[in-house]
Write a protein that holds these residues in place. Structure first.
Motif, PDB file in Angstrom:
ATOM      1  N   ALA A 107       0.837  -1.205   0.000  1.00  0.00           N
ATOM      2  CA  ALA A 107       0.000   0.000   0.000  1.00  0.00           C
ATOM      3  C   ALA A 107       0.872   1.254   0.000  1.00  0.00           C
ATOM      4  O   ALA A 107       0.611   2.203  -0.753  1.00  0.00           O
ATOM      5  CB  ALA A 107      -0.937  -0.012   1.208  1.00  0.00           C
ATOM      6  N   VAL A 108       1.930   1.258   0.812  1.00  0.00           N
ATOM      7  CA  VAL A 108       2.830   2.420   0.862  1.00  0.00           C
ATOM      8  C   VAL A 108       3.544   2.579  -0.478  1.00  0.00           C
ATOM      9  O   VAL A 108       3.667   3.694  -0.997  1.00  0.00           O
ATOM     10  CB  VAL A 108       3.829   2.302   2.029  1.00  0.00           C
ATOM     11  CG1 VAL A 108       4.871   3.421   1.965  1.00  0.00           C
ATOM     12  CG2 VAL A 108       3.096   2.321   3.368  1.00  0.00           C
ATOM     13  N   ARG A 109       3.998   1.461  -1.067  1.00  0.00           N
ATOM     14  CA  ARG A 109       4.653   1.522  -2.386  1.00  0.00           C
ATOM     15  C   ARG A 109       3.714   2.130  -3.431  1.00  0.00           C
ATOM     16  O   ARG A 109       4.116   2.974  -4.230  1.00  0.00           O
ATOM     17  CB  ARG A 109       5.096   0.129  -2.841  1.00  0.00           C
ATOM     18  CG  ARG A 109       6.464  -0.277  -2.339  1.00  0.00           C
ATOM     19  CD  ARG A 109       7.005  -1.484  -3.092  1.00  0.00           C
ATOM     20  NE  ARG A 109       6.403  -2.749  -2.716  1.00  0.00           N
ATOM     21  CZ  ARG A 109       6.731  -3.450  -1.634  1.00  0.00           C
ATOM     22  NH1 ARG A 109       7.656  -3.017  -0.813  1.00  0.00           N
ATOM     23  NH2 ARG A 109       6.145  -4.580  -1.375  1.00  0.00           N
ATOM     24  N   ILE A 110       2.466   1.702  -3.427  1.00  0.00           N
ATOM     25  CA  ILE A 110       1.471   2.228  -4.368  1.00  0.00           C
ATOM     26  C   ILE A 110       1.311   3.732  -4.157  1.00  0.00           C
ATOM     27  O   ILE A 110       1.308   4.501  -5.111  1.00  0.00           O
ATOM     28  CB  ILE A 110       0.120   1.486  -4.203  1.00  0.00           C
ATOM     29  CG1 ILE A 110       0.248   0.053  -4.746  1.00  0.00           C
ATOM     30  CG2 ILE A 110      -1.015   2.242  -4.888  1.00  0.00           C
ATOM     31  CD1 ILE A 110      -0.917  -0.856  -4.365  1.00  0.00           C
ATOM     32  N   TYR A 111       1.202   4.144  -2.906  1.00  0.00           N
ATOM     33  CA  TYR A 111       1.031   5.567  -2.617  1.00  0.00           C
ATOM     34  C   TYR A 111       2.230   6.382  -3.113  1.00  0.00           C
ATOM     35  O   TYR A 111       2.062   7.395  -3.794  1.00  0.00           O
ATOM     36  CB  TYR A 111       0.829   5.802  -1.113  1.00  0.00           C
ATOM     37  CG  TYR A 111       0.592   7.255  -0.806  1.00  0.00           C
ATOM     38  CD1 TYR A 111      -0.691   7.782  -0.861  1.00  0.00           C
ATOM     39  CD2 TYR A 111       1.645   8.108  -0.514  1.00  0.00           C
ATOM     40  CE1 TYR A 111      -0.919   9.122  -0.628  1.00  0.00           C
ATOM     41  CE2 TYR A 111       1.431   9.451  -0.281  1.00  0.00           C
ATOM     42  CZ  TYR A 111       0.150   9.950  -0.335  1.00  0.00           C
ATOM     43  OH  TYR A 111      -0.059  11.287  -0.120  1.00  0.00           O
ATOM     44  N   LEU A 112       3.425   5.942  -2.762  1.00  0.00           N
ATOM     45  CA  LEU A 112       4.635   6.683  -3.140  1.00  0.00           C
ATOM     46  C   LEU A 112       4.773   6.775  -4.654  1.00  0.00           C
ATOM     47  O   LEU A 112       5.126   7.822  -5.193  1.00  0.00           O
ATOM     48  CB  LEU A 112       5.871   6.025  -2.522  1.00  0.00           C
ATOM     49  CG  LEU A 112       5.963   6.096  -0.999  1.00  0.00           C
ATOM     50  CD1 LEU A 112       7.124   5.241  -0.498  1.00  0.00           C
ATOM     51  CD2 LEU A 112       6.096   7.534  -0.506  1.00  0.00           C
ATOM     52  N   SER A 113       4.427   5.699  -5.337  1.00  0.00           N
ATOM     53  CA  SER A 113       4.536   5.676  -6.794  1.00  0.00           C
ATOM     54  C   SER A 113       3.473   6.580  -7.450  1.00  0.00           C
ATOM     55  O   SER A 113       3.793   7.391  -8.318  1.00  0.00           O
ATOM     56  CB  SER A 113       4.393   4.241  -7.291  1.00  0.00           C
ATOM     57  OG  SER A 113       4.322   4.206  -8.683  1.00  0.00           O
ATOM     58  N   ARG A 114       2.229   6.451  -7.019  1.00  0.00           N
ATOM     59  CA  ARG A 114       1.137   7.206  -7.646  1.00  0.00           C
ATOM     60  C   ARG A 114       1.226   8.702  -7.386  1.00  0.00           C
ATOM     61  O   ARG A 114       0.720   9.503  -8.168  1.00  0.00           O
ATOM     62  CB  ARG A 114      -0.226   6.682  -7.174  1.00  0.00           C
ATOM     63  CG  ARG A 114      -0.553   5.327  -7.766  1.00  0.00           C
ATOM     64  CD  ARG A 114      -1.965   4.916  -7.418  1.00  0.00           C
ATOM     65  NE  ARG A 114      -2.250   3.574  -7.922  1.00  0.00           N
ATOM     66  CZ  ARG A 114      -3.392   2.941  -7.691  1.00  0.00           C
ATOM     67  NH1 ARG A 114      -4.349   3.519  -6.987  1.00  0.00           N
ATOM     68  NH2 ARG A 114      -3.575   1.727  -8.170  1.00  0.00           N
ATOM     69  N   THR A 115       1.845   9.086  -6.268  1.00  0.00           N
ATOM     70  CA  THR A 115       1.956  10.507  -5.947  1.00  0.00           C
ATOM     71  C   THR A 115       3.264  11.102  -6.442  1.00  0.00           C
ATOM     72  O   THR A 115       3.479  12.310  -6.331  1.00  0.00           O
ATOM     73  CB  THR A 115       1.850  10.745  -4.438  1.00  0.00           C
ATOM     74  OG1 THR A 115       2.865   9.997  -3.767  1.00  0.00           O
ATOM     75  CG2 THR A 115       0.469  10.366  -3.915  1.00  0.00           C
ATOM     76  N   GLY A 116       4.161  10.264  -6.970  1.00  0.00           N
ATOM     77  CA  GLY A 116       5.429  10.754  -7.475  1.00  0.00           C
ATOM     78  C   GLY A 116       6.456  11.057  -6.406  1.00  0.00           C
ATOM     79  O   GLY A 116       7.482  11.685  -6.689  1.00  0.00           O
ATOM     80  N   LEU A 117       6.210  10.602  -5.168  1.00  0.00           N
ATOM     81  CA  LEU A 117       7.190  10.838  -4.108  1.00  0.00           C
ATOM     82  C   LEU A 117       8.427   9.983  -4.285  1.00  0.00           C
ATOM     83  O   LEU A 117       9.488  10.310  -3.784  1.00  0.00           O
ATOM     84  CB  LEU A 117       6.565  10.605  -2.724  1.00  0.00           C
ATOM     85  CG  LEU A 117       5.555  11.671  -2.318  1.00  0.00           C
ATOM     86  CD1 LEU A 117       4.809  11.259  -1.059  1.00  0.00           C
ATOM     87  CD2 LEU A 117       6.240  13.011  -2.087  1.00  0.00           C
ATOM     88  N   THR A 118       8.272   8.851  -4.989  1.00  0.00           N
ATOM     89  CA  THR A 118       9.424   8.033  -5.369  1.00  0.00           C
ATOM     90  C   THR A 118       9.198   7.578  -6.812  1.00  0.00           C
ATOM     91  O   THR A 118       8.062   7.430  -7.245  1.00  0.00           O
ATOM     92  CB  THR A 118       9.604   6.795  -4.470  1.00  0.00           C
ATOM     93  OG1 THR A 118       8.427   5.991  -4.538  1.00  0.00           O
ATOM     94  CG2 THR A 118       9.903   7.173  -3.033  1.00  0.00           C
TER      95      THR A 118
END
Length: 119
Positions: A107-118
């Motif tokens: 879930a955290v990976r999905i969030y970071l990827s979709r928001t462009g934070l990583t």
């Protein structure tokens, strides 16, 4: 505030992930309160969260023991400061064991990827 619903489903449990800019424990409490204004999130079994602030790390398990630390470790690894991430779970009736931590990480990976934070 970014909210991504229905990202993971396993044995009846459903997950969502949300987050946004946040700089303090007071702001984190405000973020959670705002999130839980949505009836669906207020009825969730767990709203676990993590946040790296200038004053240090903050987390909340909301009954999902260890989930806040999983989120914090991922934020530390990617050096994401000043941004709260909340992993929400609606319990589906079957225990997931260690899989629940893999779901929090995903879930955290999905969030970071979709928001462009990583990348």
């Amino acid at each position: 505030m970014h909210v991504f619903e229905n990202i993971i489903s396993d044995r009846g449990s459903k997950y969502a992930v949300s987050g946004g800019p946040c700089a303090s424990e007071a702001e984190a409490k405000g973020f959670l309160k705002e999130l839980q204004r949505r009836k669906k999130f207020a009825k969730a079994t767990h709203n676990s969260w993590g946040l790296l602030t200038a004053d240090g790390p903050l987390k909340g398990d909301d009954g999902e023991s260890g989930a806040g630390m999983v989120i914090l470790r991922m934020l530390e690894r990617d050096a994401v400061e000043g941004h709260i991430i909340v992993v929400t779970r609606w319990y589906g009736g079957k225990h997931l064991g260690g899989d629940r931590f893999r779901h929090v990480q995903e879930a955290v990976r999905i969030y970071l990827s979709r928001t462009g934070l990583t990348p």
